[in-house]
Design a protein around this motif. Sequence first.
Motif, mmCIF file in Angstrom:
data_model
loop_
_atom_site.group_PDB
_atom_site.id
_atom_site.type_symbol
_atom_site.label_atom_id
_atom_site.label_comp_id
_atom_site.label_asym_id
_atom_site.label_seq_id
_atom_site.Cartn_x
_atom_site.Cartn_y
_atom_site.Cartn_z
ATOM 1 N N PHE A 102 -43.059 -38.717 19.424
ATOM 2 C CA PHE A 102 -43.014 -39.879 18.540
ATOM 3 C C PHE A 102 -43.519 -41.128 19.273
ATOM 4 C CE2 PHE A 102 -40.202 -41.313 14.727
ATOM 5 C CZ PHE A 102 -41.294 -41.968 14.189
ATOM 6 N N LEU A 103 -43.067 -41.334 20.508
ATOM 7 C CA LEU A 103 -43.514 -42.491 21.275
ATOM 8 C C LEU A 103 -45.012 -42.422 21.555
ATOM 9 C CD1 LEU A 103 -40.541 -42.874 23.797
ATOM 10 C CD2 LEU A 103 -41.055 -44.291 21.797
ATOM 11 N N ALA A 104 -45.520 -41.225 21.820
ATOM 12 C CA ALA A 104 -46.950 -41.079 22.083
ATOM 13 C C ALA A 104 -47.779 -41.428 20.848
ATOM 14 C CB ALA A 104 -47.256 -39.660 22.539
ATOM 15 N N LEU A 105 -47.246 -41.117 19.662
ATOM 16 C CA LEU A 105 -47.966 -41.456 18.433
ATOM 17 C C LEU A 105 -48.056 -42.964 18.216
ATOM 18 C CD1 LEU A 105 -46.557 -38.683 16.107
ATOM 19 C CD2 LEU A 105 -48.981 -39.062 16.599
ATOM 20 N N LEU A 106 -47.216 -43.731 18.910
ATOM 21 C CA LEU A 106 -47.294 -45.185 18.830
ATOM 22 C C LEU A 106 -48.423 -45.749 19.672
ATOM 23 C CD1 LEU A 106 -43.517 -46.225 19.107
ATOM 24 C CD2 LEU A 106 -44.914 -46.173 17.046
ATOM 25 N N ALA A 107 -48.797 -45.038 20.729
ATOM 26 C CA ALA A 107 -49.715 -45.644 21.697
ATOM 27 C C ALA A 107 -50.876 -44.761 22.113
ATOM 28 C CB ALA A 107 -48.925 -46.057 22.947
ATOM 29 N N ALA A 108 -50.750 -43.448 22.018
ATOM 30 C CA ALA A 108 -51.808 -42.554 22.496
ATOM 31 C C ALA A 108 -53.036 -42.656 21.599
ATOM 32 C CB ALA A 108 -51.297 -41.114 22.536
ATOM 33 N N PRO A 109 -54.218 -42.281 22.087
ATOM 34 C CA PRO A 109 -55.422 -42.291 21.251
ATOM 35 C C PRO A 109 -55.222 -41.460 19.982
ATOM 36 C CG PRO A 109 -55.999 -41.962 23.553
ATOM 37 C CD PRO A 109 -54.504 -41.897 23.484
ATOM 38 N N LEU A 110 -55.781 -41.944 18.880
ATOM 39 C CA LEU A 110 -55.616 -41.248 17.609
ATOM 40 C C LEU A 110 -56.198 -39.844 17.628
ATOM 41 C CD1 LEU A 110 -56.263 -44.042 14.946
ATOM 42 C CD2 LEU A 110 -54.098 -42.958 15.545
ATOM 43 N N ALA A 111 -57.103 -39.584 18.544
ATOM 44 C CA ALA A 111 -57.660 -38.235 18.647
ATOM 45 C C ALA A 111 -56.582 -37.215 18.999
ATOM 46 C CB ALA A 111 -58.768 -38.209 19.700
ATOM 47 N N TRP A 112 -55.487 -37.678 19.573
ATOM 48 C CA TRP A 112 -54.396 -36.778 19.965
ATOM 49 C C TRP A 112 -53.373 -36.580 18.850
ATOM 50 C CZ3 TRP A 112 -52.735 -38.693 25.553
ATOM 51 C CH2 TRP A 112 -53.854 -38.652 26.390
ATOM 52 N N GLN A 113 -53.518 -37.277 17.723
ATOM 53 C CA GLN A 113 -52.431 -37.324 16.753
ATOM 54 C C GLN A 113 -52.110 -35.960 16.148
ATOM 55 O OE1 GLN A 113 -53.454 -39.931 13.512
ATOM 56 N NE2 GLN A 113 -55.460 -39.006 13.181
ATOM 57 N N TRP A 114 -53.087 -35.082 15.990
ATOM 58 C CA TRP A 114 -52.813 -33.773 15.397
ATOM 59 C C TRP A 114 -51.943 -32.921 16.316
ATOM 60 C CZ3 TRP A 114 -53.890 -33.905 10.497
ATOM 61 C CH2 TRP A 114 -54.916 -34.741 10.051
ATOM 62 N N LEU A 115 -52.290 -32.900 17.600
ATOM 63 C CA LEU A 115 -51.480 -32.150 18.562
ATOM 64 C C LEU A 115 -50.086 -32.750 18.681
ATOM 65 C CD1 LEU A 115 -51.232 -29.940 20.706
ATOM 66 C CD2 LEU A 115 -52.188 -31.559 22.369
ATOM 67 N N LEU A 116 -50.014 -34.085 18.697
ATOM 68 C CA LEU A 116 -48.716 -34.743 18.792
ATOM 69 C C LEU A 116 -47.881 -34.517 17.535
ATOM 70 C CD1 LEU A 116 -49.816 -38.100 20.442
ATOM 71 C CD2 LEU A 116 -48.453 -36.286 21.500
ATOM 72 N N ALA A 117 -48.523 -34.454 16.370
ATOM 73 C CA ALA A 117 -47.785 -34.172 15.143
ATOM 74 C C ALA A 117 -47.164 -32.786 15.185
ATOM 75 C CB ALA A 117 -48.717 -34.301 13.935
ATOM 76 N N ILE A 118 -47.888 -31.825 15.743
ATOM 77 C CA ILE A 118 -47.352 -30.464 15.862
ATOM 78 C C ILE A 118 -46.175 -30.431 16.819
ATOM 79 C CG2 ILE A 118 -47.877 -28.130 16.654
ATOM 80 C CD1 ILE A 118 -50.745 -28.590 15.612
ATOM 81 N N SER A 119 -46.332 -31.078 17.990
ATOM 82 C CA SER A 119 -45.228 -31.071 18.958
ATOM 83 C C SER A 119 -44.024 -31.834 18.418
ATOM 84 C CB SER A 119 -45.688 -31.674 20.287
ATOM 85 O OG SER A 119 -46.050 -33.033 20.149
ATOM 86 N N LEU A 120 -44.280 -32.911 17.657
ATOM 87 C CA LEU A 120 -43.174 -33.642 17.033
ATOM 88 C C LEU A 120 -42.443 -32.755 16.031
ATOM 89 C CD1 LEU A 120 -41.656 -36.326 16.446
ATOM 90 C CD2 LEU A 120 -43.442 -36.841 14.772
ATOM 91 N N GLY A 121 -43.190 -32.024 15.220
ATOM 92 C CA GLY A 121 -42.570 -31.140 14.243
ATOM 93 C C GLY A 121 -41.779 -30.018 14.886
ATOM 94 N N ILE A 122 -42.326 -29.440 15.948
ATOM 95 C CA ILE A 122 -41.602 -28.378 16.655
ATOM 96 C C ILE A 122 -40.285 -28.916 17.207
ATOM 97 C CG2 ILE A 122 -41.653 -26.902 18.705
ATOM 98 C CD1 ILE A 122 -44.658 -26.541 18.207
ATOM 99 N N GLY A 123 -40.349 -30.094 17.807
ATOM 100 C CA GLY A 123 -39.128 -30.672 18.360
ATOM 101 C C GLY A 123 -38.100 -30.985 17.299
ATOM 102 N N MET A 124 -38.530 -31.613 16.197
ATOM 103 C CA MET A 124 -37.579 -32.009 15.165
ATOM 104 C C MET A 124 -37.058 -30.814 14.375
ATOM 105 S SD MET A 124 -39.004 -35.614 13.664
ATOM 106 C CE MET A 124 -38.834 -37.094 14.677
ATOM 107 N N GLY A 125 -37.934 -29.876 14.031
ATOM 108 C CA GLY A 125 -37.479 -28.691 13.314
ATOM 109 C C GLY A 125 -36.526 -27.861 14.145
ATOM 110 N N GLY A 126 -36.839 -27.720 15.430
ATOM 111 C CA GLY A 126 -35.954 -26.970 16.305
ATOM 112 C C GLY A 126 -34.621 -27.659 16.512
ATOM 113 N N ALA A 127 -34.643 -28.997 16.644
ATOM 114 C CA ALA A 127 -33.400 -29.740 16.855
ATOM 115 C C ALA A 127 -32.490 -29.650 15.632
ATOM 116 C CB ALA A 127 -33.713 -31.204 17.168
#
Length: 396
Positions: free
Chosen positions: A291-316
């Motif tokens: 989530f923090l990376a989606l605030l600041a990381a390059p938008l080119a990374w947003q798809w990978l970060l969205a997947i990792s965010l979903g894995i973390g939240m769904g698993g939690a």
Amino acid sequence: MKAVGKASGLGAAVTVVLIGFNLRPALSSIGPVLDEIMQGLQVSAGAASVLTTAPVLCLGLFGPFAPLLARRFGIEATILLALAIVALGTALRGAGSLAPLLGGSLLAGAGIAIGNVLMPALLKRDFPTRLPLMTGVLSMALCVGAAIAAGVTAPLRVAFGGDWAAALASWAVPVLLAMAVAGLVWRHRLGRDAAGGPARLRRVGGLWRQPLAWQVTLFMGLQSALAYSMFGWLAPILRSRGDDAVTAGLVVSVSILAQTLASLPTPLLAARLRRQSLPAVALMLLSTGSFLALLAAPLAWQWLLAISLGIGMGGAFALALLLIVQRAGDDHAAAALSGMAQSVGYSLAAGGPLVVGVLYDAMGNWSGAGVLFGVVGLGGAVAGALAGRPRVVHAR
């Protein structure tokens, strides 16, 4: 019910899936047509935000009533009552004006709250040897219901000739289907237990003074606060960074899909461990970091970060449900612990998106929200580490 034969076991499992599926569409179907609601009803963004926040707050306010009702009427009858309330509230939104839209959303939130609390108790009682699997099945059904409603409501509006009210009300149909199937499967058990006596939950006391109960509650609440902040604000965050509306919406959809994929295997894998502390910490840190990376990381990374965010939240989320049933000694304690964890937890979750909006208005950027996400994530990791220890709450 305890399964008697394969057919009975399959019917019970299908019932869990159908009920779980219908405990989220009333919450996730508003967002995709919120612009049309604002235009059609001539309401401000602030007034419209009540439509998304109030039902989540209901999850916290009405959760404590679930064990009380189940002690009076039994688990099955109370869940059917909850589904009826969800169906009524969802159908009311089809009136097309503000009062029934808000009232229906509140009703649906109240019914969902009761169902949320009692489903872990039902799993604890009916699937004692398959708790990790069925917890994963339930959490996956919840995620699938949310994802489908988020993705299908807008096309339904188009199919109904631009009528957003009809699109929202249509989600009452699968609720009625779930009620019919559950009533059929439970027809010999409504109000009765396996021995033929009244199927009533017993009163459970002492939970609110148990540190372990509070650790489970805080883990549920803090991971939910992070999740609902994502649901409400990830798309605006990405749009403020340069995404168009369609791309931002697709990123959110990808993240929700990843939650669905993570929700089933997480309880199965975590249950193999003596302690669930490590996966709890890892999933919260993965969610927070993404989530923090989606605030600041390059938008080119947003798809990978969205997947990792979903894995973390769904698993939690799936792990939070597993901890409720694992830390409770029986279905009576599971209902009480679930009521405590979800009433406090969803009250926290409702506050998360509101605080994000206040911080953004006050600062004009997302830095304050980033600090909030970090604090919430670290707090959730600490609570998960403590709740993951192999202990059982001592309840009377």
